[in-house]
Design a protein around this motif. Sequence first.
Motif, PDB file in Angstrom:
ATOM      1  N   THR A 286      -1.176   2.950  -4.824  1.00  0.00           N
ATOM      2  CA  THR A 286      -1.591   2.974  -3.424  1.00  0.00           C
ATOM      3  C   THR A 286      -2.820   2.116  -3.214  1.00  0.00           C
ATOM      4  O   THR A 286      -3.160   1.775  -2.074  1.00  0.00           O
ATOM      5  CB  THR A 286      -1.883   4.410  -2.953  1.00  0.00           C
ATOM      6  N   THR A 287      -3.510   1.777  -4.320  1.00  0.00           N
ATOM      7  CA  THR A 287      -4.628   0.835  -4.234  1.00  0.00           C
ATOM      8  C   THR A 287      -4.879   0.243  -5.605  1.00  0.00           C
ATOM      9  O   THR A 287      -4.368   0.717  -6.624  1.00  0.00           O
ATOM     10  CB  THR A 287      -5.899   1.509  -3.688  1.00  0.00           C
ATOM     11  N   ASN A 288      -5.675  -0.809  -5.612  1.00  0.00           N
ATOM     12  CA  ASN A 288      -6.194  -1.427  -6.838  1.00  0.00           C
ATOM     13  C   ASN A 288      -7.481  -2.147  -6.453  1.00  0.00           C
ATOM     14  O   ASN A 288      -7.962  -1.987  -5.331  1.00  0.00           O
ATOM     15  CB  ASN A 288      -5.149  -2.369  -7.457  1.00  0.00           C
ATOM     16  N   HIS A 289      -8.035  -2.943  -7.348  1.00  0.00           N
ATOM     17  CA  HIS A 289      -9.321  -3.570  -7.037  1.00  0.00           C
ATOM     18  C   HIS A 289      -9.233  -4.539  -5.859  1.00  0.00           C
ATOM     19  O   HIS A 289     -10.190  -4.681  -5.095  1.00  0.00           O
ATOM     20  CB  HIS A 289      -9.883  -4.282  -8.267  1.00  0.00           C
ATOM     21  N   ASP A 290      -8.082  -5.212  -5.700  1.00  0.00           N
ATOM     22  CA  ASP A 290      -7.926  -6.132  -4.570  1.00  0.00           C
ATOM     23  C   ASP A 290      -7.845  -5.376  -3.248  1.00  0.00           C
ATOM     24  O   ASP A 290      -8.535  -5.714  -2.283  1.00  0.00           O
ATOM     25  CB  ASP A 290      -6.665  -6.983  -4.754  1.00  0.00           C
ATOM     26  N   HIS A 291      -7.023  -4.346  -3.186  1.00  0.00           N
ATOM     27  CA  HIS A 291      -6.815  -3.624  -1.930  1.00  0.00           C
ATOM     28  C   HIS A 291      -8.030  -2.791  -1.531  1.00  0.00           C
ATOM     29  O   HIS A 291      -8.347  -2.683  -0.344  1.00  0.00           O
ATOM     30  CB  HIS A 291      -5.563  -2.755  -2.035  1.00  0.00           C
ATOM     31  N   SER A 292      -8.718  -2.203  -2.525  1.00  0.00           N
ATOM     32  CA  SER A 292      -9.885  -1.400  -2.175  1.00  0.00           C
ATOM     33  C   SER A 292     -11.070  -2.246  -1.722  1.00  0.00           C
ATOM     34  O   SER A 292     -12.042  -1.717  -1.186  1.00  0.00           O
ATOM     35  CB  SER A 292     -10.297  -0.514  -3.355  1.00  0.00           C
ATOM     36  N   THR A 293     -10.985  -3.549  -1.932  1.00  0.00           N
ATOM     37  CA  THR A 293     -12.005  -4.435  -1.375  1.00  0.00           C
ATOM     38  C   THR A 293     -11.924  -4.457   0.150  1.00  0.00           C
ATOM     39  O   THR A 293     -12.930  -4.643   0.841  1.00  0.00           O
ATOM     40  CB  THR A 293     -11.836  -5.868  -1.925  1.00  0.00           C
ATOM     41  N   GLU A 294     -10.702  -4.256   0.676  1.00  0.00           N
ATOM     42  CA  GLU A 294     -10.492  -4.235   2.127  1.00  0.00           C
ATOM     43  C   GLU A 294     -10.615  -2.826   2.699  1.00  0.00           C
ATOM     44  O   GLU A 294     -11.313  -2.596   3.688  1.00  0.00           O
ATOM     45  CB  GLU A 294      -9.108  -4.808   2.456  1.00  0.00           C
ATOM     46  N   ALA A 295      -9.924  -1.870   2.086  1.00  0.00           N
ATOM     47  CA  ALA A 295      -9.962  -0.477   2.549  1.00  0.00           C
ATOM     48  C   ALA A 295      -9.476   0.426   1.435  1.00  0.00           C
ATOM     49  O   ALA A 295      -8.504   0.104   0.743  1.00  0.00           O
ATOM     50  CB  ALA A 295      -9.088  -0.292   3.790  1.00  0.00           C
ATOM     51  N   THR A 296     -10.143   1.558   1.250  1.00  0.00           N
ATOM     52  CA  THR A 296      -9.733   2.504   0.225  1.00  0.00           C
ATOM     53  C   THR A 296      -8.623   3.406   0.788  1.00  0.00           C
ATOM     54  O   THR A 296      -8.412   3.460   1.999  1.00  0.00           O
ATOM     55  CB  THR A 296     -10.929   3.347  -0.243  1.00  0.00           C
ATOM     56  N   PRO A 297      -7.879   4.108  -0.073  1.00  0.00           N
ATOM     57  CA  PRO A 297      -6.714   4.865   0.397  1.00  0.00           C
ATOM     58  C   PRO A 297      -6.989   5.879   1.490  1.00  0.00           C
ATOM     59  O   PRO A 297      -6.149   6.082   2.376  1.00  0.00           O
ATOM     60  CB  PRO A 297      -6.198   5.550  -0.873  1.00  0.00           C
ATOM     61  N   VAL A 298      -8.166   6.532   1.464  1.00  0.00           N
ATOM     62  CA  VAL A 298      -8.437   7.562   2.469  1.00  0.00           C
ATOM     63  C   VAL A 298      -8.607   6.954   3.864  1.00  0.00           C
ATOM     64  O   VAL A 298      -8.554   7.677   4.868  1.00  0.00           O
ATOM     65  CB  VAL A 298      -9.682   8.395   2.105  1.00  0.00           C
ATOM     66  N   VAL A 299      -8.794   5.651   3.938  1.00  0.00           N
ATOM     67  CA  VAL A 299      -8.853   4.947   5.221  1.00  0.00           C
ATOM     68  C   VAL A 299      -7.534   4.242   5.501  1.00  0.00           C
ATOM     69  O   VAL A 299      -6.990   4.312   6.606  1.00  0.00           O
ATOM     70  CB  VAL A 299     -10.014   3.928   5.241  1.00  0.00           C
ATOM     71  N   GLU A 300      -6.997   3.576   4.484  1.00  0.00           N
ATOM     72  CA  GLU A 300      -5.773   2.805   4.657  1.00  0.00           C
ATOM     73  C   GLU A 300      -4.600   3.690   5.065  1.00  0.00           C
ATOM     74  O   GLU A 300      -3.718   3.265   5.814  1.00  0.00           O
ATOM     75  CB  GLU A 300      -5.451   2.065   3.355  1.00  0.00           C
ATOM     76  N   PHE A 301      -4.596   4.937   4.607  1.00  0.00           N
ATOM     77  CA  PHE A 301      -3.527   5.880   4.947  1.00  0.00           C
ATOM     78  C   PHE A 301      -4.029   6.984   5.879  1.00  0.00           C
ATOM     79  O   PHE A 301      -3.602   8.128   5.795  1.00  0.00           O
ATOM     80  CB  PHE A 301      -2.909   6.448   3.674  1.00  0.00           C
TER      81      PHE A 301
END
Length: 447
Positions: A286-301
Amino acid sequence: MKKVLTIICSAVLLLTACDPKPKETVADFQLPAVDDIAMYQVNPRVFAPDHSLNAVAARIDSIRDLGVNVMWVMPIYPIGIEKGKNSPYCISNYTAVAPEFGTIDDFKNLAKVCHEHQMAIILDWVANHTAWDHPWLKEHPDWYTHDEETDTIIHPRPWDWLDVADLNYDSRDMRRAMIDAMKFWITEVGIDGFRCDVADGVPADFWKEAIDELRQAAQPRKIVMLAEGKNVDNFTVGGFDMNYGWDFKDSLLHVFQNGMPAEYLIEADRAEYENLPAGKVKMRFTTNHDHSTEATPVVEFTNERGSMAAYVATIFLHGGALIYGSQEVGYPTPINFFHYVPVDWTANSSLYQEYKALIHLYNEHPALRKGQLTTYPAQDVLVFEKSDAKERFLVLVNVRNNPSEAAIPEQWQGKEVEDEMLDRDVELNTSITLAPYEYYILEMDED
């Protein structure tokens, strides 16, 4: 007779003295099978501002208690300064450790600690490019890609990665040097494989050559190779064991953010696996270092509950589970891995326990991670069954931030089942209503 015995004993002692000592290993450590892997990604820059490898080792019990069995460590090599942005993927020396992270002995200790805790350890490898101040640029400019008009070395195209120089895989000498550097970490440090950055940007025939040599060099140990890519030739040509479920993550966002039907995830899962060779695995996240640079899971979902619903939908369809270090405590804001970002590991113990419970189920029940998949397409609730010769599970995930009703498959109706997360019995009717982002993992008693 005494003279003969003396000569024989002297010869034995000489042979013993000349025999190289075996590398220190943990006798009972076994690399997990690829379809049994539960991986934890370590970004050292969320553990400590310096000597972070030691900080990771100090947290080994908390990491292992999640149930993960492979640790992937992001690049820990010296970082380029010329044109640099402080990215760990801008490497100026492939066989050293940056002082920010510690020493090579610190990394060897982390590998030892992982093995003592029955965890494999793999290292990020960046074969597509180097820093502009890597010695190879001056010593071997022909090892890099040149602009046809100006004959100058270029950055990787089409990306805007201006801090790195593109490597030329037409050079046999560069390939040889790259493989030798990779072998150093296998034979001298004792790691268990690599996660290979931008794998689709490097020719698949190089990966085959490299992976064949690495597997041979590691004997009698086995290694695991993960490609950051989604091309099928990662497997059919390159010889990787795993690659990325990029398309599934995109589909996950379409469902959770854009209102696409839950069954869209079933189609995404099928599409990623339909041409996959037997025994190969898509890493799902649901995340990795690239995606959490933009938004972490508790925000992205949307919120914490959405992040957990997304995680259940991600890891149980086809396995390949990943946890990015920080998501288990619900870190709320983006993490720029170019810099140190402090994470409070005690911030959300209940979320940590929930991830731990899910990975426990993942490990304890092979049917859940690699059993036969039976799907039941629906609009707002992801519904699927996982089964093997011993067990049957029904998984339901509400992908909406509002109550949603789901039809119970006919063969499950009227059955009393066990709710694995809440450890309680549930009697199923013809339908069930799930609270916003609620999920169930239900086991049928076959007796």
